[in-house]
Write an enzyme that holds these catalytic residues in place. Sequence first.
Site, PDB file in Angstrom:
ATOM      1  CE  LYS A 137      -3.573  99.845 104.861  1.00  0.00           C
ATOM      2  NZ  LYS A 137      -3.147  99.479 106.225  1.00  0.00           N
ATOM      3  NE  ARG A 138     -12.134  96.419 106.383  1.00  0.00           N
ATOM      4  CZ  ARG A 138     -11.247  95.424 106.204  1.00  0.00           C
ATOM      5  NH1 ARG A 138     -10.514  95.357 105.080  1.00  0.00           N
ATOM      6  NH2 ARG A 138     -11.125  94.483 107.111  1.00  0.00           N
ATOM      7  CG  LEU A 198      -9.014 112.021 105.854  1.00  0.00           C
ATOM      8  CD1 LEU A 198      -8.728 112.691 104.509  1.00  0.00           C
ATOM      9  CD2 LEU A 198      -9.078 113.076 106.960  1.00  0.00           C
ATOM     10  CG  LEU A 235      -8.686 108.369 109.844  1.00  0.00           C
ATOM     11  CD1 LEU A 235      -9.395 107.556 110.926  1.00  0.00           C
ATOM     12  CD2 LEU A 235      -9.017 109.849 110.005  1.00  0.00           C
ATOM     13  N   GLY A 254     -15.719 110.829 105.257  1.00  0.00           N
ATOM     14  CA  GLY A 254     -15.543 111.239 103.869  1.00  0.00           C
ATOM     15  C   GLY A 254     -16.258 110.323 102.878  1.00  0.00           C
ATOM     16  CD  GLU A 273     -17.031 115.102 104.272  1.00  0.00           C
ATOM     17  OE1 GLU A 273     -15.919 114.528 104.284  1.00  0.00           O
ATOM     18  OE2 GLU A 273     -17.181 116.277 104.622  1.00  0.00           O
ATOM     19  CD  GLU A 311     -16.333 113.345 110.148  1.00  0.00           C
ATOM     20  OE1 GLU A 311     -17.249 112.831 110.822  1.00  0.00           O
ATOM     21  OE2 GLU A 311     -16.249 113.205 108.916  1.00  0.00           O
ATOM     22  NE  ARG A 367     -11.901 107.515 113.677  1.00  0.00           N
ATOM     23  CZ  ARG A 367     -12.350 106.558 114.491  1.00  0.00           C
ATOM     24  NH1 ARG A 367     -12.102 106.603 115.780  1.00  0.00           N
ATOM     25  NH2 ARG A 367     -13.048 105.543 114.009  1.00  0.00           N
ATOM     26  N   GLY A 411     -14.515 117.583 106.083  1.00  0.00           N
ATOM     27  CA  GLY A 411     -13.692 118.430 105.215  1.00  0.00           C
ATOM     28  C   GLY A 411     -13.956 118.163 103.748  1.00  0.00           C
TER      29      GLY A 411
END
Length: 261
Positions: free
Chosen positions: A28-29, A67, A69, A112, A115, A135, A138, A143
């Site tokens: 899932k990378r 993140l 998704l 993320g 981040e 972001e 999407r 966050g």
Amino acid sequence: MAGSAEKTFVSYEMRGDIALIGLTRPEKRNAISDAVIEEFALKVDRATAEAKAAVIFGEGLHFCAGLDLLEHSEKPLLESVLGSRRWHEVFARMERGRIPFIAALHGAVVGGGFELASSCQLRVADATTYFGLPEGQRGIFVGGGGSVRIERLIGTSRMTDMMLTGRVAKAEEMERWGGVNYVVEAGAALEKAIALAEVTATNSEFSNYAIMNALPRIRDMSSEDGLFVESAVSALASMTPEAQDRLRAFLEKRAGKVLAD
Ligand code: 1HE
């Protein structure tokens, strides 16, 4: 399945004084779900307790796709806010903890993932690395602390561009922008990050703590307050037995000089 080991998303290994923390969800990378962040938090705490520095890396083709998704798309509003606050909590332990964290980057460092990397003290990118903040595309927002940490690394204007237009920055461009400290050839980021971690691990623990904790706070202060805090932290550092030993070692010609090569 009975008897089979539970799937883990984060690996942990001590190499000498250095903790190696790997994102191990390449299928899932290395997307970060709630389970991933909780496992990651445990490894960060373990490293803080037993290592002198830590390296974060990702397995597979990419460092991290950000993140998760799929999980995010199913979250109610409050869960989503609390999830973001949890990322802040975990990443703060790296940014303002007691040991330096170094990110070894390759492939996609997205949302993320960026981040997470920006919560480390240093970032090493190999030549395959690219950065994106999709972001805007999407329909969401950063966050995981990006509006503070990524903004401080590369500036509001560049971050706005990346978020509004989906602009992707390759390793060298990101180095020019200040988001990356070192660019190395493809496949060499982990080795370089470990070498840097080993160097930081030889510093005085108090100096490392002060560098990590005072600099970002002073950044948030007025110049006058910052200078005052600098004097206080500087005096504290000088009073440690380690500082006394290291200063004496230099004066007695037992310590290394600062040379260009
Ligand atoms: C994912 C995720 C993910 C991949 N969440 N499942 N992040 C993004 O918007 C980045 C989205 N991902 C991508 O753009 C691409 O996946 C990559 C460029 C990173 C990699 O491409 P590729 O061709 O190597 O892989 P792939 O085929 O796209 O993905 C492989 C699998 O991983 C596939 O699942 P499968 O079940 O079809 O095999 C993908 O769905 C899955 N996958 N990325 C969930 N992110 C705290 S706020 C932070 C806000 C953000 O992070 S926004 C950025 C989100």
